[in-house]
Design a protein around this motif. Structure first.
Motif, PDB file in Angstrom:
ATOM      1  N   PRO A 139       0.834  -1.201   0.000  1.00 14.10           N
ATOM      2  CA  PRO A 139       0.000   0.000   0.000  1.00 14.10           C
ATOM      3  C   PRO A 139       0.876   1.261   0.000  1.00 14.10           C
ATOM      4  O   PRO A 139       1.748   1.428   0.863  1.00 14.10           O
ATOM      5  N   LEU A 140       0.697   2.113  -1.006  1.00 20.57           N
ATOM      6  CA  LEU A 140       1.520   3.321  -1.146  1.00 20.57           C
ATOM      7  C   LEU A 140       0.693   4.561  -0.777  1.00 20.57           C
ATOM      8  O   LEU A 140      -0.456   4.437  -0.342  1.00 20.57           O
ATOM      9  N   ASP A 141       1.275   5.726  -0.952  1.00 20.81           N
ATOM     10  CA  ASP A 141       0.619   6.973  -0.542  1.00 20.81           C
ATOM     11  C   ASP A 141       0.599   7.913  -1.746  1.00 20.81           C
ATOM     12  O   ASP A 141       1.552   8.644  -1.994  1.00 20.81           O
ATOM     13  N   CYS A 210       7.847   0.232  -6.658  1.00 23.87           N
ATOM     14  CA  CYS A 210       7.148   1.306  -5.952  1.00 23.87           C
ATOM     15  C   CYS A 210       6.873   2.476  -6.876  1.00 23.87           C
ATOM     16  O   CYS A 210       7.750   3.304  -7.139  1.00 23.87           O
ATOM     17  N   SER A 211       5.677   2.506  -7.393  1.00 22.89           N
ATOM     18  CA  SER A 211       5.267   3.629  -8.231  1.00 22.89           C
ATOM     19  C   SER A 211       3.764   3.725  -8.138  1.00 22.89           C
ATOM     20  O   SER A 211       3.108   2.708  -8.252  1.00 22.89           O
ATOM     21  N   ASP A 212       3.149   4.850  -7.962  1.00 21.10           N
ATOM     22  CA  ASP A 212       3.713   6.151  -7.648  1.00 21.10           C
ATOM     23  C   ASP A 212       3.464   6.418  -6.164  1.00 21.10           C
ATOM     24  O   ASP A 212       2.464   5.970  -5.655  1.00 21.10           O
ATOM     25  N   MET A 239      12.410  20.395  -6.503  1.00 23.93           N
ATOM     26  CA  MET A 239      10.965  20.417  -6.765  1.00 23.93           C
ATOM     27  C   MET A 239      10.211  19.674  -5.653  1.00 23.93           C
ATOM     28  O   MET A 239       9.109  19.159  -5.879  1.00 23.93           O
ATOM     29  N   LEU A 240      10.810  19.636  -4.479  1.00 19.19           N
ATOM     30  CA  LEU A 240      10.219  18.836  -3.391  1.00 19.19           C
ATOM     31  C   LEU A 240       8.774  19.238  -3.089  1.00 19.19           C
ATOM     32  O   LEU A 240       7.909  18.390  -2.864  1.00 19.19           O
ATOM     33  N   GLU A 241       8.551  20.539  -3.124  1.00 19.93           N
ATOM     34  CA  GLU A 241       7.193  21.013  -2.816  1.00 19.93           C
ATOM     35  C   GLU A 241       6.178  20.451  -3.817  1.00 19.93           C
ATOM     36  O   GLU A 241       5.113  19.986  -3.445  1.00 19.93           O
ATOM     37  N   ARG A 242       6.574  20.500  -5.083  1.00 20.38           N
ATOM     38  CA  ARG A 242       5.708  19.971  -6.150  1.00 20.38           C
ATOM     39  C   ARG A 242       5.523  18.444  -5.976  1.00 20.38           C
ATOM     40  O   ARG A 242       4.429  17.918  -6.168  1.00 20.38           O
ATOM     41  N   ALA A 243       6.602  17.778  -5.591  1.00 19.69           N
ATOM     42  CA  ALA A 243       6.514  16.332  -5.353  1.00 19.69           C
ATOM     43  C   ALA A 243       5.507  16.045  -4.242  1.00 19.69           C
ATOM     44  O   ALA A 243       4.675  15.149  -4.366  1.00 19.69           O
ATOM     45  N   ASN A 244       5.574  16.829  -3.183  1.00 16.01           N
ATOM     46  CA  ASN A 244       4.642  16.611  -2.071  1.00 16.01           C
ATOM     47  C   ASN A 244       3.198  16.884  -2.490  1.00 16.01           C
ATOM     48  O   ASN A 244       2.302  16.109  -2.155  1.00 16.01           O
ATOM     49  N   GLU A 245       3.004  17.957  -3.240  1.00 16.68           N
ATOM     50  CA  GLU A 245       1.637  18.298  -3.688  1.00 16.68           C
ATOM     51  C   GLU A 245       1.029  17.199  -4.556  1.00 16.68           C
ATOM     52  O   GLU A 245      -0.155  16.926  -4.502  1.00 16.68           O
ATOM     53  N   HIS A 247       1.993  14.027  -4.659  1.00 16.72           N
ATOM     54  CA  HIS A 247       2.225  12.682  -4.093  1.00 16.72           C
ATOM     55  C   HIS A 247       3.254  11.894  -4.904  1.00 16.72           C
ATOM     56  O   HIS A 247       3.009  10.765  -5.327  1.00 16.72           O
ATOM     57  N   HIS A 248       4.379  12.533  -5.118  1.00 14.29           N
ATOM     58  CA  HIS A 248       5.486  11.860  -5.785  1.00 14.29           C
ATOM     59  C   HIS A 248       6.757  11.973  -4.942  1.00 14.29           C
ATOM     60  O   HIS A 248       6.775  12.637  -3.910  1.00 14.29           O
TER      61      HIS A 248
END
Ligand SMILES: [Zn+2]
Ligand SMILES: [Zn+2]
Length: 304
Positions: A139-141, A210-212, A239-245, A247-248
């Motif tokens: 189960p991923l997030d 593990c994707s995505d 681009m961490l912020e974009r990744a968090n938004e 879910h990457h």
């Protein structure tokens, strides 16, 4: 036993720069397993000599189009090519409805059976077990329901040490029990401990897909000690912020995950369309986990 993965698609969201959306073909003991099936997967299989007719199990991680839009096309082609062998699909429940309506619209009745095994994003579970492997969901997030997949070789029986077997005259009928770990009691009552007569077989190898996903510790325990960890690395860490938004995960995080979960090797993929070349992503992951490779399409990675 052969255990290798061919990369068929490594792009996130859209096909670009000759990169296709996600798809991978696993060859385990000459049986083929397809993981995700983005648009263009059929062409990629032709290009890289992966025979679609040999696939018996297809695993779909989630219902973003870049992971399954090639599937109905593939199912149709197998039908047109005369497939009779059943196929098992491991996927979110809603995918059955999507497939059914497309087949119904074209009045297509597949000549072969499609069996479904629905994945549950609420828990990790074994969804396939055969003589070679077990497959577990992870189960991923990812905002919408998404599972990764853990392919693990079955533990082999212990191996007999021939010289010892000969030395102590162990009768052949005891071999099966010895291979399973039993001690040997000789006719004169002497006990030979299993460890003196056998050696353990190799540690089972594992491939983790593990994707995505957002980088989230909740799945770290389950994926630990992977022989080969494939992890998405959609963005660079700036681009961490974009990744968090969205879910990457970033390439830096993928490297950190590999380190933290004690992976043997790391493979990164699911690259954003913003990156024409991938060296920066590779360098970033390697800065924390040197044994990292790019999931370049057409490349085959042995899980060893
Ligand atoms: Zn995706
Ligand atoms: Zn997605």
């Amino acid at each position: 036993m052969k255990f290798e993965v061919t990369i068929l698609g490594s792009s996130s969201a859209t096909p670009i720069y000759n990169r296709n959306p996600s798809a991978q073909a696993l060859n385990i003991n000459e049986k083929l397993y397809l993981i995700d099936c983005g648009e263009g997967t059929q062409q990629q299989m032709l290009k890289f000599d992966v025979r679609a007719s040999r696939i018996e199990h297809i695993f779909i991680s989630h219902l973003h189009g870049d992971h399954y839009l090639g599937l109905v096309g593939l199912l149709s082609s197998l039908h047109l090519n005369g497939r009779k062998k059943p196929l098992t699909l491991y996927c979110p429940e809603l995918l059955k409805e999507i497939i059914d309506i497309q087949l119904k619209s074209s009045e297509t009745e597949l000549q072969y059976a499609v069996e479904y095994r629905f994945t549950d994003v609420g828990k990790a579970e074994v969804i396939l077990e055969n003589q070679d492997i077990t497959v577990e969901t992870i189960p991923l997030d990812h905002g919408i329901g998404c599972t990764g997949f853990l392919f693990r070789e079955k533990k082999r029986l212990r191996k007999l040490i021939k010289e010892k077997i000969d030395e102590f005259n162990v009768p052949v009928q005891y071999y099966p029990a010895l291979k399973k770990g039993a001690d040997y009691v000789a006719p004169d009552g002497r006990v030979f401990e299993n460890e003196t007569l056998t050696i353990d077989s190799a540690t089972p190898k594992s491939y983790v897909y593990c994707s995505d996903t957002l980088c989230n510790e909740k799945y770290f325990d389950q994926i630990s000690n992977a022989t080969l960890l494939y992890h998405e690395a959609t963005f660079l860490n700036n681009m961490l912020e974009r990744a968090n938004e969205t879910h990457h995960t970033t390439a830096l995080q993928a490297g950190q995950i590999a380190l933290k979960t004690h992976a043997k090797r790391l493979l990164i993929g699911h690259f954003s369309a913003r990156y024409k070349t991938l060296n920066e992503l590779l360098d970033e992951a390697r800065s924390v986990f040197p044994d990292t490779e790019l999931a370049v399409e057409g490349k085959i990675f042995a899980i060893e």
